[in-house]
Design a protein around this motif. Structure first.
Motif, PDB file in Angstrom:
ATOM      1  N   VAL A  47       0.839  -1.202   0.000  1.00 16.21           N
ATOM      2  CA  VAL A  47       0.000   0.000   0.000  1.00 16.21           C
ATOM      3  C   VAL A  47       0.873   1.250   0.000  1.00 16.21           C
ATOM      4  CG1 VAL A  47      -1.649   1.350   1.357  1.00 16.21           C
ATOM      5  CG2 VAL A  47      -1.976  -1.118   1.095  1.00 16.21           C
ATOM      6  N   GLY A  48       1.947   1.226   0.790  1.00 15.19           N
ATOM      7  CA  GLY A  48       2.823   2.395   0.871  1.00 15.19           C
ATOM      8  C   GLY A  48       3.444   2.756  -0.466  1.00 15.19           C
ATOM      9  N   VAL A  49       4.034   1.770  -1.171  1.00 19.17           N
ATOM     10  CA  VAL A  49       4.649   2.078  -2.470  1.00 19.17           C
ATOM     11  C   VAL A  49       3.585   2.406  -3.511  1.00 19.17           C
ATOM     12  CG1 VAL A  49       6.713   0.715  -2.006  1.00 19.17           C
ATOM     13  CG2 VAL A  49       4.759  -0.372  -3.156  1.00 19.17           C
ATOM     14  N   GLY A  50       2.429   1.765  -3.396  1.00 15.18           N
ATOM     15  CA  GLY A  50       1.351   2.059  -4.343  1.00 15.18           C
ATOM     16  C   GLY A  50       0.865   3.491  -4.227  1.00 15.18           C
ATOM     17  N   LEU A  51       0.698   3.973  -3.002  1.00 10.53           N
ATOM     18  CA  LEU A  51       0.292   5.369  -2.796  1.00 10.53           C
ATOM     19  C   LEU A  51       1.390   6.320  -3.263  1.00 10.53           C
ATOM     20  CD1 LEU A  51      -1.364   5.114   0.746  1.00 10.53           C
ATOM     21  CD2 LEU A  51      -2.520   5.302  -1.471  1.00 10.53           C
ATOM     22  N   ALA A  52       2.649   5.952  -3.031  1.00 11.34           N
ATOM     23  CA  ALA A  52       3.755   6.798  -3.483  1.00 11.34           C
ATOM     24  C   ALA A  52       3.796   6.896  -5.006  1.00 11.34           C
ATOM     25  CB  ALA A  52       5.079   6.250  -2.955  1.00 11.34           C
TER      26      ALA A  52
END
Length: 397
Positions: free
Chosen positions: A118-123
């Motif tokens: 989720v973190g890299v996807g939002l980034a």
């Protein structure tokens, strides 16, 4: 023709995935399934690590597709994970899990990997997949209550006087037979229909509607399981309980492989199409990583969970593993990444409180640290992965 750069980036991500699989095998899927059996002295730590590796590999290949696809495609909307994003997510998540392994505390792998993706996807500019998050959060929140509650109830019933313990064990084995008959296996599927259960695959032998065949096959499976355990209990009830406990540990280990492999190979799915690699190849590779982790790193965590959380006997261990098996198969069926540490530890605590004495031997201090580790693994993986991707992206581009 596939470009060399594409192959190189995929290989980097694949190495990160293998590291993630090793960390999971050493921690979550490798340590938790046989921990109650080790705590009940039904099997040694080293033998448990050996068996869980083999069974986890089998589960990864036969049941790993649903969770893998969910982790790879359903956690973020609007974007597809790039090779760099997948690599960053896998390395950060694996690093956090590995820290937990060597520190002796069970980091919730599903929380960590989900947060990292989720973190890299939002980034990358992706949109939150709120519907999937709601589904995942519901299972995560319910797991301690459902798993712990069922374990408590089963342990209390096994301690009750009105019903013979032997009859209760036979009834529980029949319930396990019903579940085994109705879980899906990839090798039983045909064409694009996906996997089928043993009951579905056997239903054609019975005349009439498919439902009648499924019910008949389920009844036969339940009778076979109950009959086998009854024969074992008749010769020696304590030995029969330990054998049943080992069977349950094996089933949970198989289920762990089917669920946890998706946490390692799921982020690779968007990339595998670029190099023409089928999903089954990813599952085999991930299963191999789980096996290596179980054989090399799991014994430490098996000891921690089996001895530090609660003083377990055969009956309480059985009570802990049955709800663990049920919850694990529900997660596999619906493609929900789930933490086996959360499942097993909650069940161990539930069965522990059913015993006489203050808390049944459960260590409140240990559980406090564990819950904080679970919360920190989710929040920390989201933040670290987001920041890590932004920094690396700025440096490279």
């Amino acid at each position: 023709m596939v470009e060399i750069v594409t192959i190189a980036t995929f290989l980097v991500a694949a190495l990160a995935s293998l590291f993630m699989a090793w960390a999971i095998g050493a921690g979550s899927s490798g340590s938790t399934p046989f921990a109650p059996a080790v705590g009940a002295n039904a099997i040694s730590v080293m033998r448990a690590g050996f068996l869980v590796g083999i069974l986890g590999f089998a589960g990864a290949v036969l049941q790993g597709a649903n969770v893998s696809e969910a982790v790879g495609a359903d956690l973020i909307g609007g974007v597809t994970l790039s090779p760099m994003a997948a690599t960053v997510a896998l390395i950060i998540a694996a690093g956090l899990v590995a820290i937990g392994v060597f520190a002796g505390y069970p980091i919730a792998t599903a929380f960590t990997v989900t947060g990292a993706v989720v973190g890299v996807g939002l980034a990358m500019g992706g949109d939150p997949a709120w519907a999937k998050y709601t589904e995942i959060a519901t299972l995560w929140i319910l797991t301690p209550f459902v798993g712990g509650g069922l374990a408590y109830a089963i342990a209390r019933v096994l301690r009750s006087e009105p019903i013979a313990e032997e009859s209760l064990i036979i009834g529980l084995s029949a319930l396990v037979g019903v579940i085994v008959a109705n879980i899906e296996f990839a090798i039983l599927g045909s064409g694009d229909a996906g996997g089928e259960s043993i009951a579905q695959a056997s239903s054609g032998w019975v005349p009439g509607p498919e439902l009648v065949g499924i019910v008949a096959a389920t009844a036969v499976m339940a009778a076979l399981w109950a009959g086998a355990i009854a024969i074992d209990l008749r010769s020696d009830i304590e030995q029969g309980e330990r054998h049943f406990l080992l069977i349950l540990g094996g089933l949970v280990a198989f289920s762990a492989g089917g669920s946890q492999v998706g946490l390692a190979v799921g982020p690779l799915i968007p990339l595998s199409g670029d190099v023409g690699l089928p999903l089954i190849a990813l599952l085999v590779g991930g299963g191999f990583g789980l096996l290596l982790g179980s054989w090399t790193g799991a014994p430490r965590m098996i000891k921690a969970i089996s001895q530090d959380y609660s003083s377990l006997g055969p009956r309480r261990s059985i009570a802990a593993l049955i709800p663990s098996f049920i919850i694990a198969q529900v997660a596999v069926l619906y493609g929900i990444p789930v933490s086996f540490n959360e499942i097993i530890v909650s069940a161990i605590i539930g069965s522990g409180y059913a015993a006489a004495g203050a808390g049944g031997g459960v260590s409140a201090r240990k559980m406090g640290f564990t819950v904080l580790a679970w919360i920190g693994s989710l929040a920390g993986s989201i933040i670290i992965s987001y920041v890590g991707f932004v920094v690396i992206d700025a440096l490279l581009f």
